[in-house]
Design a protein around this motif. Sequence first.
Motif, PDB file in Angstrom:
ATOM      1  N   SER A 188       0.847  -1.194   0.000  1.00 49.09           N
ATOM      2  CA  SER A 188       0.000   0.000   0.000  1.00 49.09           C
ATOM      3  C   SER A 188       0.880   1.241   0.000  1.00 49.09           C
ATOM      4  CB  SER A 188      -0.906   0.028   1.235  1.00 49.09           C
ATOM      5  OG  SER A 188      -1.753  -1.098   1.259  1.00 49.09           O
ATOM      6  N   VAL A 189       0.428   2.265  -0.712  1.00 50.40           N
ATOM      7  CA  VAL A 189       1.127   3.541  -0.766  1.00 50.40           C
ATOM      8  C   VAL A 189       0.121   4.631  -0.424  1.00 50.40           C
ATOM      9  CG1 VAL A 189       2.341   5.181  -2.240  1.00 50.40           C
ATOM     10  CG2 VAL A 189       2.749   2.730  -2.498  1.00 50.40           C
ATOM     11  N   GLY A 190       0.502   5.571   0.445  1.00 51.15           N
ATOM     12  CA  GLY A 190      -0.406   6.653   0.790  1.00 51.15           C
ATOM     13  C   GLY A 190       0.243   7.683   1.687  1.00 51.15           C
ATOM     14  N   PHE A 191      -0.539   8.700   1.988  1.00 44.37           N
ATOM     15  CA  PHE A 191      -0.097   9.751   2.894  1.00 44.37           C
ATOM     16  C   PHE A 191      -0.250   9.251   4.327  1.00 44.37           C
ATOM     17  CE2 PHE A 191      -1.553  11.898  -0.929  1.00 44.37           C
ATOM     18  CZ  PHE A 191      -0.470  12.704  -1.214  1.00 44.37           C
ATOM     19  N   LEU A 192       0.809   9.340   5.130  1.00 43.10           N
ATOM     20  CA  LEU A 192       0.764   8.888   6.521  1.00 43.10           C
ATOM     21  C   LEU A 192      -0.032   9.909   7.335  1.00 43.10           C
ATOM     22  CD1 LEU A 192       1.691   6.785   8.581  1.00 43.10           C
ATOM     23  CD2 LEU A 192       3.745   8.175   8.922  1.00 43.10           C
ATOM     24  N   ILE A 193      -1.202   9.490   7.797  1.00 45.74           N
ATOM     25  CA  ILE A 193      -2.109  10.361   8.551  1.00 45.74           C
ATOM     26  C   ILE A 193      -1.897  10.216  10.054  1.00 45.74           C
ATOM     27  CG2 ILE A 193      -4.539  10.896   9.012  1.00 45.74           C
ATOM     28  CD1 ILE A 193      -3.545  11.566   6.131  1.00 45.74           C
ATOM     29  N   LYS A 194      -1.701   8.978  10.504  1.00 49.56           N
ATOM     30  CA  LYS A 194      -1.514   8.713  11.944  1.00 49.56           C
ATOM     31  C   LYS A 194      -0.499   7.600  12.103  1.00 49.56           C
ATOM     32  CE  LYS A 194      -3.834   7.712  16.247  1.00 49.56           C
ATOM     33  NZ  LYS A 194      -5.060   7.648  16.985  1.00 49.56           N
ATOM     34  N   ASP A 195       0.385   7.757  13.090  1.00 48.58           N
ATOM     35  CA  ASP A 195       1.404   6.758  13.398  1.00 48.58           C
ATOM     36  C   ASP A 195       1.400   6.563  14.911  1.00 48.58           C
ATOM     37  OD1 ASP A 195       3.619   5.125  13.560  1.00 48.58           O
ATOM     38  OD2 ASP A 195       4.976   6.506  12.566  1.00 48.58           O
ATOM     39  N   SER A 196       0.779   5.479  15.369  1.00 45.81           N
ATOM     40  CA  SER A 196       0.697   5.219  16.804  1.00 45.81           C
ATOM     41  C   SER A 196       1.370   3.894  17.135  1.00 45.81           C
ATOM     42  CB  SER A 196      -0.768   5.199  17.267  1.00 45.81           C
ATOM     43  OG  SER A 196      -1.404   4.007  16.851  1.00 45.81           O
ATOM     44  N   ASP A 197       1.424   3.556  18.412  1.00 45.69           N
ATOM     45  CA  ASP A 197       2.018   2.292  18.838  1.00 45.69           C
ATOM     46  C   ASP A 197       1.235   1.094  18.315  1.00 45.69           C
ATOM     47  OD1 ASP A 197       3.967   3.665  20.229  1.00 45.69           O
ATOM     48  OD2 ASP A 197       2.943   3.486  22.169  1.00 45.69           O
ATOM     49  N   ASP A 198      -0.092   1.252  18.133  1.00 43.92           N
ATOM     50  CA  ASP A 198      -0.953   0.138  17.744  1.00 43.92           C
ATOM     51  C   ASP A 198      -1.146  -0.013  16.241  1.00 43.92           C
ATOM     52  OD1 ASP A 198      -1.397  -0.473  20.433  1.00 43.92           O
ATOM     53  OD2 ASP A 198      -3.105   0.893  20.535  1.00 43.92           O
ATOM     54  N   HIS A 199      -1.161   1.107  15.506  1.00 45.35           N
ATOM     55  CA  HIS A 199      -1.464   1.050  14.081  1.00 45.35           C
ATOM     56  C   HIS A 199      -1.007   2.325  13.365  1.00 45.35           C
ATOM     57  CE1 HIS A 199      -4.934   3.120  15.891  1.00 45.35           C
ATOM     58  NE2 HIS A 199      -4.930   3.826  14.770  1.00 45.35           N
ATOM     59  N   ILE A 200      -1.037   2.241  12.039  1.00 44.50           N
ATOM     60  CA  ILE A 200      -0.853   3.450  11.235  1.00 44.50           C
ATOM     61  C   ILE A 200      -2.120   3.627  10.401  1.00 44.50           C
ATOM     62  CG2 ILE A 200       1.655   3.185  11.104  1.00 44.50           C
ATOM     63  CD1 ILE A 200       1.191   2.424   8.086  1.00 44.50           C
ATOM     64  N   ILE A 201      -2.348   4.861   9.973  1.00 44.46           N
ATOM     65  CA  ILE A 201      -3.434   5.147   9.039  1.00 44.46           C
ATOM     66  C   ILE A 201      -2.814   5.894   7.871  1.00 44.46           C
ATOM     67  CG2 ILE A 201      -5.584   6.402   8.632  1.00 44.46           C
ATOM     68  CD1 ILE A 201      -6.281   5.921  11.581  1.00 44.46           C
ATOM     69  N   ILE A 202      -3.076   5.377   6.659  1.00 43.00           N
ATOM     70  CA  ILE A 202      -2.644   6.064   5.457  1.00 43.00           C
ATOM     71  C   ILE A 202      -3.889   6.448   4.662  1.00 43.00           C
ATOM     72  CG2 ILE A 202      -0.368   4.975   5.338  1.00 43.00           C
ATOM     73  CD1 ILE A 202      -1.462   3.089   3.201  1.00 43.00           C
ATOM     74  N   ALA A 203      -3.746   7.479   3.824  1.00 40.46           N
ATOM     75  CA  ALA A 203      -4.862   7.941   3.006  1.00 40.46           C
ATOM     76  C   ALA A 203      -4.387   8.090   1.568  1.00 40.46           C
ATOM     77  CB  ALA A 203      -5.395   9.273   3.523  1.00 40.46           C
ATOM     78  N   THR A 204      -5.283   7.811   0.624  1.00 41.36           N
ATOM     79  CA  THR A 204      -4.933   7.957  -0.789  1.00 41.36           C
ATOM     80  C   THR A 204      -5.018   9.403  -1.241  1.00 41.36           C
ATOM     81  OG1 THR A 204      -7.206   7.457  -1.452  1.00 41.36           O
ATOM     82  CG2 THR A 204      -5.659   5.623  -1.397  1.00 41.36           C
ATOM     83  N   ASP A 205      -5.849  10.204  -0.576  1.00 37.03           N
ATOM     84  CA  ASP A 205      -6.051  11.596  -0.959  1.00 37.03           C
ATOM     85  C   ASP A 205      -5.921  12.501   0.252  1.00 37.03           C
ATOM     86  OD1 ASP A 205      -7.025  10.863  -3.659  1.00 37.03           O
ATOM     87  OD2 ASP A 205      -8.754  10.103  -2.554  1.00 37.03           O
ATOM     88  N   THR A 206      -5.368  13.697   0.033  1.00 46.47           N
ATOM     89  CA  THR A 206      -5.301  14.712   1.078  1.00 46.47           C
ATOM     90  C   THR A 206      -5.334  16.088   0.415  1.00 46.47           C
ATOM     91  OG1 THR A 206      -4.117  15.413   3.081  1.00 46.47           O
ATOM     92  CG2 THR A 206      -2.769  14.797   1.204  1.00 46.47           C
ATOM     93  N   ASP A 207      -5.712  17.097   1.186  1.00 49.60           N
ATOM     94  CA  ASP A 207      -5.710  18.456   0.634  1.00 49.60           C
ATOM     95  C   ASP A 207      -4.833  19.361   1.489  1.00 49.60           C
ATOM     96  OD1 ASP A 207      -7.195  19.207   2.883  1.00 49.60           O
ATOM     97  OD2 ASP A 207      -9.071  19.469   1.798  1.00 49.60           O
TER      98      ASP A 207
END
Length: 78
Positions: free
Chosen positions: A30-49
């Motif tokens: 998966s490739v995306g913008f790193l939105i959140k980086d925590s001890d439990d998980h990361i969240i990436i997004a395909t789109d950002t503004d």
Amino acid sequence: MVEVVWDDAAGLRHGWLYKSDPVVPQLALSVGFLIKDSDDHIIIATDTDGDGSHNGRTQIPRGMIKTMKVLRKKTAKE
């Protein structure tokens, strides 16, 4: 922007398998913008503004991540 290789919790082929049939892990890329980086998980997004709003999010548990590589860092102009 990051590239993440991770163990996907995928549904495997249906039906009977022989004991000798190999069970192959399913990896996802998966490739995306790193939105959140925590001890439990990361969240990436395909789109950002420009305001930081985002769309097309994927949450990946930290324990399932094999590799994560930074492809591009945010610049001062952004």
